[in-house]
Write a protein that holds these residues in place. Structure first.
Motif, PDB file in Angstrom:
ATOM      1  N   VAL A   1      -6.954   4.202 -10.232  1.00  0.00           N
ATOM      2  CA  VAL A   1      -6.476   4.015  -8.862  1.00  0.00           C
ATOM      3  C   VAL A   1      -5.948   2.590  -8.727  1.00  0.00           C
ATOM      4  N   ARG A   2      -5.148   2.350  -7.699  1.00  0.00           N
ATOM      5  CA  ARG A   2      -4.577   1.021  -7.488  1.00  0.00           C
ATOM      6  C   ARG A   2      -5.674   0.062  -7.035  1.00  0.00           C
ATOM      7  N   ALA A   3      -5.804  -1.041  -7.777  1.00  0.00           N
ATOM      8  CA  ALA A   3      -6.968  -1.909  -7.640  1.00  0.00           C
ATOM      9  C   ALA A   3      -7.032  -2.632  -6.307  1.00  0.00           C
ATOM     10  N   GLN A   4      -5.884  -2.982  -5.738  1.00  0.00           N
ATOM     11  CA  GLN A   4      -5.863  -3.804  -4.527  1.00  0.00           C
ATOM     12  C   GLN A   4      -5.455  -3.021  -3.287  1.00  0.00           C
ATOM     13  N   VAL A   5      -5.356  -1.695  -3.407  1.00  0.00           N
ATOM     14  CA  VAL A   5      -4.883  -0.877  -2.295  1.00  0.00           C
ATOM     15  C   VAL A   5      -5.993   0.085  -1.877  1.00  0.00           C
ATOM     16  N   ASP A   6      -7.015  -0.464  -1.184  1.00  0.00           N
ATOM     17  CA  ASP A   6      -8.119   0.337  -0.658  1.00  0.00           C
ATOM     18  C   ASP A   6      -8.661   1.298  -1.720  1.00  0.00           C
ATOM     19  N   PRO A   7      -9.140   0.764  -2.861  1.00  0.00           N
ATOM     20  CA  PRO A   7      -9.563   1.637  -3.956  1.00  0.00           C
ATOM     21  C   PRO A   7     -10.709   2.569  -3.586  1.00  0.00           C
ATOM     22  N   MET A   8     -11.588   2.154  -2.666  1.00  0.00           N
ATOM     23  CA  MET A   8     -12.703   3.023  -2.303  1.00  0.00           C
ATOM     24  C   MET A   8     -12.204   4.302  -1.639  1.00  0.00           C
ATOM     25  N   THR A   9     -11.266   4.156  -0.729  1.00  0.00           N
ATOM     26  CA  THR A   9     -10.718   5.347  -0.080  1.00  0.00           C
ATOM     27  C   THR A   9      -9.942   6.196  -1.068  1.00  0.00           C
ATOM     28  N   GLN A  10      -9.188   5.550  -1.961  1.00  0.00           N
ATOM     29  CA  GLN A  10      -8.447   6.304  -2.977  1.00  0.00           C
ATOM     30  C   GLN A  10      -9.378   7.151  -3.832  1.00  0.00           C
ATOM     31  N   ILE A  11     -10.479   6.548  -4.302  1.00  0.00           N
ATOM     32  CA  ILE A  11     -11.350   7.282  -5.221  1.00  0.00           C
ATOM     33  C   ILE A  11     -12.110   8.380  -4.497  1.00  0.00           C
ATOM     34  N   VAL A  12     -12.436   8.188  -3.216  1.00  0.00           N
ATOM     35  CA  VAL A  12     -13.084   9.259  -2.455  1.00  0.00           C
ATOM     36  C   VAL A  12     -12.123  10.437  -2.297  1.00  0.00           C
TER      37      VAL A  12
ATOM     38  N   ALA B   1       0.805  -1.224   0.000  1.00  0.00           N
ATOM     39  CA  ALA B   1       0.000   0.000   0.000  1.00  0.00           C
ATOM     40  C   ALA B   1       0.833   1.267   0.000  1.00  0.00           C
ATOM     41  N   LYS B   2       1.888   1.309   0.795  1.00  0.00           N
ATOM     42  CA  LYS B   2       2.669   2.539   0.938  1.00  0.00           C
ATOM     43  C   LYS B   2       4.077   2.384   0.390  1.00  0.00           C
ATOM     44  N   TYR B   3       4.286   1.391  -0.451  1.00  0.00           N
ATOM     45  CA  TYR B   3       5.594   1.153  -1.076  1.00  0.00           C
ATOM     46  C   TYR B   3       6.701   0.967  -0.035  1.00  0.00           C
ATOM     47  N   GLU B   4       6.318   0.384   1.108  1.00  0.00           N
ATOM     48  CA  GLU B   4       7.313   0.234   2.171  1.00  0.00           C
ATOM     49  C   GLU B   4       8.412  -0.760   1.789  1.00  0.00           C
ATOM     50  N   THR B   5       8.040  -1.860   1.119  1.00  0.00           N
ATOM     51  CA  THR B   5       9.063  -2.821   0.705  1.00  0.00           C
ATOM     52  C   THR B   5       9.977  -2.197  -0.332  1.00  0.00           C
TER      53      THR B   5
ATOM     54  N   ARG C   1      -2.928  -4.976 -14.199  1.00  0.00           N
ATOM     55  CA  ARG C   1      -3.229  -5.714 -12.973  1.00  0.00           C
ATOM     56  C   ARG C   1      -3.285  -4.795 -11.771  1.00  0.00           C
ATOM     57  N   ASN C   2      -2.415  -3.805 -11.748  1.00  0.00           N
ATOM     58  CA  ASN C   2      -2.305  -2.941 -10.570  1.00  0.00           C
ATOM     59  C   ASN C   2      -3.395  -1.874 -10.486  1.00  0.00           C
ATOM     60  N   TYR C   3      -3.911  -1.425 -11.625  1.00  0.00           N
ATOM     61  CA  TYR C   3      -4.790  -0.254 -11.639  1.00  0.00           C
ATOM     62  C   TYR C   3      -6.165  -0.593 -12.205  1.00  0.00           C
ATOM     63  N   VAL C   4      -7.156   0.161 -11.745  1.00  0.00           N
ATOM     64  CA  VAL C   4      -8.515   0.014 -12.239  1.00  0.00           C
ATOM     65  C   VAL C   4      -9.058   1.408 -12.571  1.00  0.00           C
TER      66      VAL C   4
ATOM     67  N   ALA D   1     -15.262   1.546   3.771  1.00  0.00           N
ATOM     68  CA  ALA D   1     -15.822   0.294   3.274  1.00  0.00           C
ATOM     69  C   ALA D   1     -17.300   0.254   3.655  1.00  0.00           C
ATOM     70  N   PRO D   2     -18.140  -0.416   2.854  1.00  0.00           N
ATOM     71  CA  PRO D   2     -19.562  -0.526   3.198  1.00  0.00           C
ATOM     72  C   PRO D   2     -19.756  -1.350   4.467  1.00  0.00           C
ATOM     73  N   ASP D   3     -20.768  -0.993   5.262  1.00  0.00           N
ATOM     74  CA  ASP D   3     -21.096  -1.793   6.440  1.00  0.00           C
ATOM     75  C   ASP D   3     -22.094  -2.878   6.051  1.00  0.00           C
ATOM     76  N   ASP D   4     -22.668  -3.564   7.029  1.00  0.00           N
ATOM     77  CA  ASP D   4     -23.574  -4.675   6.732  1.00  0.00           C
ATOM     78  C   ASP D   4     -24.895  -4.213   6.117  1.00  0.00           C
ATOM     79  N   ARG D   5     -25.161  -2.913   6.120  1.00  0.00           N
ATOM     80  CA  ARG D   5     -26.334  -2.362   5.434  1.00  0.00           C
ATOM     81  C   ARG D   5     -25.961  -1.791   4.068  1.00  0.00           C
ATOM     82  N   ASN D   6     -24.747  -2.010   3.649  1.00  0.00           N
ATOM     83  CA  ASN D   6     -24.209  -1.483   2.392  1.00  0.00           C
ATOM     84  C   ASN D   6     -24.200   0.049   2.391  1.00  0.00           C
ATOM     85  N   ARG D   7     -23.958   0.612   3.575  1.00  0.00           N
ATOM     86  CA  ARG D   7     -23.802   2.058   3.728  1.00  0.00           C
ATOM     87  C   ARG D   7     -22.328   2.380   3.918  1.00  0.00           C
TER      88      ARG D   7
END
Length: 614
Positions: free
Chosen positions: A218-229, A83-87, A187-190, A262-268
């Motif tokens: 945005v990066r597909a596997q790195v918390d894309p919802m937060t990235q796009i927000v 996620a943060k290019y630490e490696t 593979r990395n981006y969506v 991320a969505p909760d159990d009510r999809n909110r």
């Protein structure tokens, strides 16, 4: 920087990348189990390309790694889902790690970057080494996640030093941003559409506001919802910015840097905002929420059902669900076409139900279908209440209502071109109800606009276009225009931005910053809008056969299959409603249409110029 596979000039032990399937959280080699903390790991030569559930984890540098292995390990690490290019940062010196900004840009190459040792490569007791990175450029993604096609040769340099403390090689100078090959980028981006409101929209009219899609990566596997927000809160990409607006107050951000959405159990989805949004009223907050709901619609299998915004103190600002959002914001015009249209063998405008393939086409009501004017092309207004038709010789443009018994009157535009191919193009209606058409007369080429399809034509300023306009299609959002432009025997697909001098002044209309969105095609035959940010294009590469494909307005190629092959296509029509079938005119098969999951089906043998409303 990153790599699909090893570059030239690098030898020795391969760096290790661990491949994990996100769906079961399992090592590819170990089955469905948790990540082991001991045992052997197998190196991965290239990134899996198609499975979106594959995750790749890079390994840090091993003791005693050569300078070449450090370079290659760093490139491999950047294609992982760290996620943060630490490696990746472990391959750098402390100073380089602090100075390097991996988020500044992503350069996409046709293949993995080649890494070649420069003459200064370390030998014996030397403490310095340098490598040249190179490759053919395909595109660049900027700091706002905007994709732009690019070409030419990429060249960058990486410098390494041997640390005094432990004699290990580390990179101490490198280019900003990252670079990787196309397959790793895929593979990395969506691609995700952010949504904003058209600046010349219908605010205060009581109708839903028109939205404009702004595709970003945005990066597909790195918390894309937060990235796009976060990307939505920063505003539109620079190309689209002059013609759209955001409802979020300037400076609005997520409350904390470590927020993960991320969505909760009510999809909110609950979105905590900083104090810049604390004083937003309910109408404005609902517009903000509608923007966000549209933006998040494709990030989960079913979309997000509801959005809640919180103030900086944690109290609720507003809540909006999907059904409520439909009354606030609409894709494009919000119209849903009832029919598909084309010109029949009697050169009349006819229509057929958009989904019922059993009913035969019938002439449209009014003079364009029932009268005696022979047509070669037509365009139907988005409300399907009126239409425009180009005469069979291409000289005259008529506008008439789709009501039985209606008359045409005099042509609203006339061309003085010597031949039919030097006269009027197929017209196009925009979201305001204005009519666009290009006159291809070599002595007086013009892009014209008629307000509400009537009155004196306005010459649209298009000085940045280099060539003659051969086709015109205005997007449903009313702020983007697709054009086929011909120059020196080659034709290209270009997207321009429509700007007006004032909301109530149609006399100042311009097309700015046209950009090629299918640069690999040397000849573009036909095109149509096929979604909020997608077009379907018919054309051919140099020396190749005709093909049909989808392209994004930013010039990228959307993942997924292209339409089924169809020979000798002259015209293509699609709806912004992506669920509706494609309709095409083939010289071989006549009028045909293609629904999802099916093959092309013939409608009639004798017909031309298919169109949807717009």
């Amino acid at each position: 920087m990153g790599a699909d596979r090893g570059g030239n000039g690098v030898r020795g032990r391969r760096p290790v990348r661990v491949v994990v399937y996100a769906g079961c959280g399992a090592l590819l080699l170990a089955g469905c189990a948790s990540m082991p903390d001991n045992g052997d790991l197998r190196g991965v030569e290239s990134t899996p390309r198609q499975d979106s559930q594959v995750r790749v984890y890079a390994m840090p540098p091993h003791p005693g790694a050569s300078a070449a292995e450090i370079v290659q390990g760093f490139l491999e690490a950047l294609t992982s889902d760290d996620a943060k290019y630490e490696t990746a940062g472990k391959y750098l010196t402390d100073g380089a790690r602090k100075a390097w900004d991996p988020y500044r840009s992503t350069t996409v190459l046709a293949d993995a970057p080649n890494s070649v040792a420069l003459p200064s490569e370390a030998k014996g007791g030397s403490r310095d080494a340098a490598f040249r990175l190179s490759g053919g450029k395909v595109a660049k993604v900027d700091v706002r996640h905007a994709y732009e096609p690019d070409a030419g040769e990429y060249s960058g340099s990486v410098h390494l030093t041997r640390l005094k403390s432990n004699k290990q090689w580390r990179i101490d100078a490198l280019p900003q941003g990252v670079v990787m090959g196309t397959s790793d980028f895929q593979r990395n981006y969506v691609s995700v559409n952010k949504y904003f409101y058209a600046s010349n929209g219908n605010s205060g009219s009581g109708r839903p506001l028109r939205t404009v899609a702004d595709p970003v990566y945005v990066r597909a596997q790195v918390d894309p919802m937060t990235q796009i927000v976060r990307a939505l809160l920063k505003g539109p990409t620079s190309w689209l910015d002059p013609v759209v607006r955001s409802s979020f107050p300037s400076g609005t951000e997520l409350r904390n840097s470590d927020v993960s959405l991320a969505p909760d159990d009510r999809n909110r989805v609950t979105v905590p905002l900083n104090d810049k949004a604390d004083r937003v009223g309910l109408p404005k907050c609902r517009q903000m929420a509608a923007q966000l709901l549209l933006t998040l619609q494709d990030l989960t299998p079913t979309g997000v059902d509801e959005v809640e915004f919180q103030k900086s103190d944690g109290t609720q600002l507003c809540v909006l669900n999907k059904s409520q959002a439909e009354g606030v914001a609409a894709h494009g015009t919000g119209e849903h076409p009832g029919y598909q249209y084309f010109i029949d063998h009697e050169q009349r405008l006819v229509r057929m139900p958009r989904e019922n393939s059993d009913r035969k086409p019938e002439p449209v009501p009014g003079a364009l279908g029932e009268g005696g004017k022979k047509l070669r092309a037509a365009a139907v207004a988005r409300d399907e209440g009126s239409a425009a038709g180009v005469s069979a010789d291409g000289r005259n443009l008529y506008v008439g209502s789709l009501v039985s018994g209606g008359s045409l009157g005099e042509p609203v535009v006339q061309s003085q071109g010597r031949t039919a191919d030097d006269r009027l193009t197929t017209p196009s209606w925009d979201a305001r109800g204005d009519l666009w058409v290009a006159d291809r007369d070599p002595k007086n080429p013009r892009l014209l606009l008629l307000e509400k399809g009537a009155g004196e034509p306005v010459v649209v300023g298009a000085s940045q276009l280099d060539g003659r306009i051969e086709a015109v299609r205005v997007a449903a959002d009313g702020v983007r225009i697709a054009l086929i432009v011909e120059k020196d025997g080659k034709s290209s697909l270009q997207i321009g931005r429509i700007q007006r001098s004032g909301p109530d002044d149609p006399r100042g209309v311009f097309v700015f910053d046209p950009r090629s969105v299918a640069p690999q095609l040397e000849e573009v035959t036909a095109m149509s809008w096929a979604g909020d940010s997608r077009l379907v294009v018919v054309g051919s590469e140099k020396g190749a056969v005709q093909q049909m494909r989808y392209v994004q307005v930013d010039g990228s190629t959307p993942l997924g299959t292209s339409p089924s092959a169809l020979a000798n296509v002259k015209e293509i029509a699609a709806s912004e409603d992506e669920q509706l079938p494609l309709v095409a005119h083939s010289e071989t098969d006549g009028i045909v249409r293609l629904s999802a999951g099916e093959q092309w089906q013939k409608v009639v043998q004798d017909g031309t110029a298919p169109v949807y409303p717009g």
